[in-house]
Design a protein around this motif. Structure first.
Motif, PDB file in Angstrom:
ATOM      1  N   GLN A   1      35.070  43.151  18.180  1.00  0.00           N
ATOM      2  CA  GLN A   1      35.093  41.751  17.746  1.00  0.00           C
ATOM      3  C   GLN A   1      36.310  41.023  18.313  1.00  0.00           C
ATOM      4  N   ARG A   2      36.203  39.694  18.346  1.00  0.00           N
ATOM      5  CA  ARG A   2      37.334  38.888  18.776  1.00  0.00           C
ATOM      6  C   ARG A   2      38.507  39.125  17.829  1.00  0.00           C
ATOM      7  N   SER A   3      39.680  39.380  18.400  1.00  0.00           N
ATOM      8  CA  SER A   3      40.854  39.657  17.574  1.00  0.00           C
ATOM      9  C   SER A   3      41.663  38.404  17.273  1.00  0.00           C
ATOM     10  N   ALA A   4      41.280  37.264  17.861  1.00  0.00           N
ATOM     11  CA  ALA A   4      42.009  36.015  17.621  1.00  0.00           C
ATOM     12  C   ALA A   4      41.088  34.840  17.940  1.00  0.00           C
ATOM     13  N   THR A   5      41.499  33.661  17.488  1.00  0.00           N
ATOM     14  CA  THR A   5      40.786  32.421  17.801  1.00  0.00           C
ATOM     15  C   THR A   5      41.419  31.782  19.025  1.00  0.00           C
ATOM     16  N   VAL A   6      40.595  31.293  19.928  1.00  0.00           N
ATOM     17  CA  VAL A   6      41.054  30.624  21.141  1.00  0.00           C
ATOM     18  C   VAL A   6      40.530  29.196  21.127  1.00  0.00           C
ATOM     19  N   ARG A   7      41.438  28.220  21.321  1.00  0.00           N
ATOM     20  CA  ARG A   7      40.997  26.820  21.354  1.00  0.00           C
ATOM     21  C   ARG A   7      41.711  26.072  22.464  1.00  0.00           C
ATOM     22  N   ALA A   8      41.073  24.998  22.915  1.00  0.00           N
ATOM     23  CA  ALA A   8      41.623  24.195  24.003  1.00  0.00           C
ATOM     24  C   ALA A   8      42.827  23.397  23.522  1.00  0.00           C
ATOM     25  N   ARG A   9      43.916  23.390  24.335  1.00  0.00           N
ATOM     26  CA  ARG A   9      45.098  22.581  24.008  1.00  0.00           C
ATOM     27  C   ARG A   9      44.918  21.144  24.459  1.00  0.00           C
ATOM     28  N   GLY A  10      44.160  20.970  25.496  1.00  0.00           N
ATOM     29  CA  GLY A  10      43.814  19.647  26.021  1.00  0.00           C
ATOM     30  C   GLY A  10      42.421  19.769  26.599  1.00  0.00           C
ATOM     31  N   SER A  11      42.118  19.016  27.629  1.00  0.00           N
ATOM     32  CA  SER A  11      40.842  19.183  28.309  1.00  0.00           C
ATOM     33  C   SER A  11      40.875  20.466  29.127  1.00  0.00           C
ATOM     34  N   VAL A  12      39.861  21.280  28.969  1.00  0.00           N
ATOM     35  CA  VAL A  12      39.781  22.569  29.652  1.00  0.00           C
ATOM     36  C   VAL A  12      38.448  22.675  30.390  1.00  0.00           C
ATOM     37  N   ARG A  13      38.540  23.114  31.633  1.00  0.00           N
ATOM     38  CA  ARG A  13      37.333  23.418  32.404  1.00  0.00           C
ATOM     39  C   ARG A  13      37.411  24.869  32.845  1.00  0.00           C
ATOM     40  N   GLY A  14      36.292  25.566  32.767  1.00  0.00           N
ATOM     41  CA  GLY A  14      36.296  26.959  33.165  1.00  0.00           C
ATOM     42  C   GLY A  14      34.914  27.477  33.436  1.00  0.00           C
ATOM     43  N   GLU A  15      34.850  28.776  33.698  1.00  0.00           N
ATOM     44  CA  GLU A  15      33.585  29.455  33.925  1.00  0.00           C
ATOM     45  C   GLU A  15      33.406  30.497  32.838  1.00  0.00           C
ATOM     46  N   MET A  16      32.273  30.430  32.137  1.00  0.00           N
ATOM     47  CA  MET A  16      31.970  31.382  31.079  1.00  0.00           C
ATOM     48  C   MET A  16      31.050  32.457  31.648  1.00  0.00           C
ATOM     49  N   LEU A  17      31.473  33.706  31.515  1.00  0.00           N
ATOM     50  CA  LEU A  17      30.740  34.825  32.084  1.00  0.00           C
ATOM     51  C   LEU A  17      30.245  35.754  30.985  1.00  0.00           C
ATOM     52  N   GLU A  18      28.963  36.086  31.020  1.00  0.00           N
ATOM     53  CA  GLU A  18      28.450  37.113  30.127  1.00  0.00           C
ATOM     54  C   GLU A  18      28.987  38.473  30.571  1.00  0.00           C
ATOM     55  N   ARG A  19      28.931  39.444  29.668  1.00  0.00           N
ATOM     56  CA  ARG A  19      29.534  40.747  29.923  1.00  0.00           C
ATOM     57  C   ARG A  19      29.075  41.352  31.246  1.00  0.00           C
ATOM     58  N   ARG A  20      27.772  41.347  31.521  1.00  0.00           N
ATOM     59  CA  ARG A  20      27.258  41.962  32.747  1.00  0.00           C
ATOM     60  C   ARG A  20      27.815  41.278  33.981  1.00  0.00           C
ATOM     61  N   HIS A  21      27.852  39.938  33.960  1.00  0.00           N
ATOM     62  CA  HIS A  21      28.355  39.206  35.115  1.00  0.00           C
ATOM     63  C   HIS A  21      29.865  39.412  35.294  1.00  0.00           C
ATOM     64  N   PHE A  22      30.596  39.532  34.184  1.00  0.00           N
ATOM     65  CA  PHE A  22      32.028  39.789  34.292  1.00  0.00           C
ATOM     66  C   PHE A  22      32.275  41.156  34.914  1.00  0.00           C
ATOM     67  N   LEU A  23      31.549  42.174  34.473  1.00  0.00           N
ATOM     68  CA  LEU A  23      31.731  43.519  35.023  1.00  0.00           C
ATOM     69  C   LEU A  23      31.322  43.569  36.497  1.00  0.00           C
ATOM     70  N   GLU A  24      30.304  42.800  36.868  1.00  0.00           N
ATOM     71  CA  GLU A  24      29.928  42.729  38.282  1.00  0.00           C
ATOM     72  C   GLU A  24      31.050  42.105  39.101  1.00  0.00           C
ATOM     73  N   ARG A  25      31.694  41.093  38.550  1.00  0.00           N
ATOM     74  CA  ARG A  25      32.808  40.469  39.262  1.00  0.00           C
ATOM     75  C   ARG A  25      33.978  41.442  39.380  1.00  0.00           C
ATOM     76  N   VAL A  26      34.240  42.205  38.349  1.00  0.00           N
ATOM     77  CA  VAL A  26      35.303  43.210  38.407  1.00  0.00           C
ATOM     78  C   VAL A  26      35.039  44.191  39.546  1.00  0.00           C
ATOM     79  N   SER A  27      33.783  44.596  39.702  1.00  0.00           N
ATOM     80  CA  SER A  27      33.444  45.571  40.732  1.00  0.00           C
ATOM     81  C   SER A  27      33.596  45.004  42.137  1.00  0.00           C
ATOM     82  N   ARG A  28      33.570  43.660  42.279  1.00  0.00           N
ATOM     83  CA  ARG A  28      33.670  43.040  43.599  1.00  0.00           C
ATOM     84  C   ARG A  28      35.070  42.553  43.932  1.00  0.00           C
TER      85      ARG A  28
END
Length: 260
Positions: free
Chosen positions: A62-89
């Protein structure tokens, strides 16, 4: 899942929810906070170019903490499978993940060695199997850096001559020990800012370093937050004065480490 945007104060991850996605921050900054008593403690921030939530996804917890935006935030959200694929590359990303896992394994090995040493009734000076002298070219002294600690650490400081040197909290009545040697034990009251074994001064790959020992609220070293909720668990010390704050923003457990 692709590109995501968050407005100021918007929650990215909630503490306690399943860890199924990882956020790569491309613009902006997020803050990491953890519930403490009836309130919440700000632990630190994570900025552009860093991942948030990756260790929970890798370890399936489980998430061990809450994460929130300090201002405007842009990013890429990756599901577990896609994150692990990126790690492998991505060798750089893979190295970072392996480093975090290695840090966890080393900390576990260190505590096991300490437990074996205690059970064998070794002396306090040799309580850890891997205790080593501090780097010979450095004089290392720990001072209080807050009024709350002024009467609890000698004004001349504590000279550290063996590593690791751990700082933590005296267990409350009925609580087990910290699972490893703690050279400096300090009183705290609930809701606790200090964990039973909070951080340690260690001999890192690049010299002296401070390692958060998977404390509940993390550690900030010279403005950089380290710990379970952050991209790193260890940060190198610089020559001269270093400010170490254990237990989140506004914590009374502020220390000055002087490397001479």
């Amino acid at each position: 899942m692709g590109e995501v945007r968050f407005g100021p104060g918007e929650v990215v991850f909630h503490e306690g929810e399943p860890s199924t996605t990882v956020l790569l921050i491309e613009e902006g900054e997020v803050e990491v906070a953890k519930a403490a008593g009836a309130g919440e403690v700000l632990l630190g921030t994570v900025g552009s170019g860093e991942f948030v939530g990756e260790m929970g996804v890798i370890e399936g917890r489980q998430r061990s903490a809450t994460v929130r935006a300090r201002g405007s935030v842009r990013g890429e959200m990756l599901e577990r499978r896609h994150f692990l694929e990126r790690v492998s590359r991505d060798p750089r990303l893979a190295f970072g993940v392996l480093l975090r896992l290695s840090e966890r394994l080393h900390a576990a090995d260190e505590r096991l060695a300490e437990a074996v040493a205690r059970s064998a009734d070794e002396t306090h000076a040799a309580v850890t199997a891997d205790a080593v002298p501090a780097v010979a070219d450095n004089r290392l002294v720990l001072f209080a850096a807050s009024k709350a600690l002024a009467g609890r650490i000698p004004t001349e400081g504590i000279a550290i001559d063996r590593l690791p040197f751990a700082v933590g909290r005296l267990p409350a009545a009925g609580q087990p020990g910290p699972g490893g040697a703690v050279q400096l034990k300090l009183d705290d009251t609930a809701p606790y800012r200090l964990s039973r074994r909070h951080f340690a001064v260690v001999a890192g790959a690049e010299g002296l370093a401070v390692r958060d020992d998977y404390s509940t609220l993390g550690t900030v070293v010279n403005g950089e937050a380290v710990g379970e909720q952050f991209p790193r668990s260890e940060v190198s010390l610089r020559r001269g004065e270093n400010l170490v704050v254990a237990g989140g923003a506004g914590s009374p457990f502020a220390f000055k480490l002087v490397v001479g």
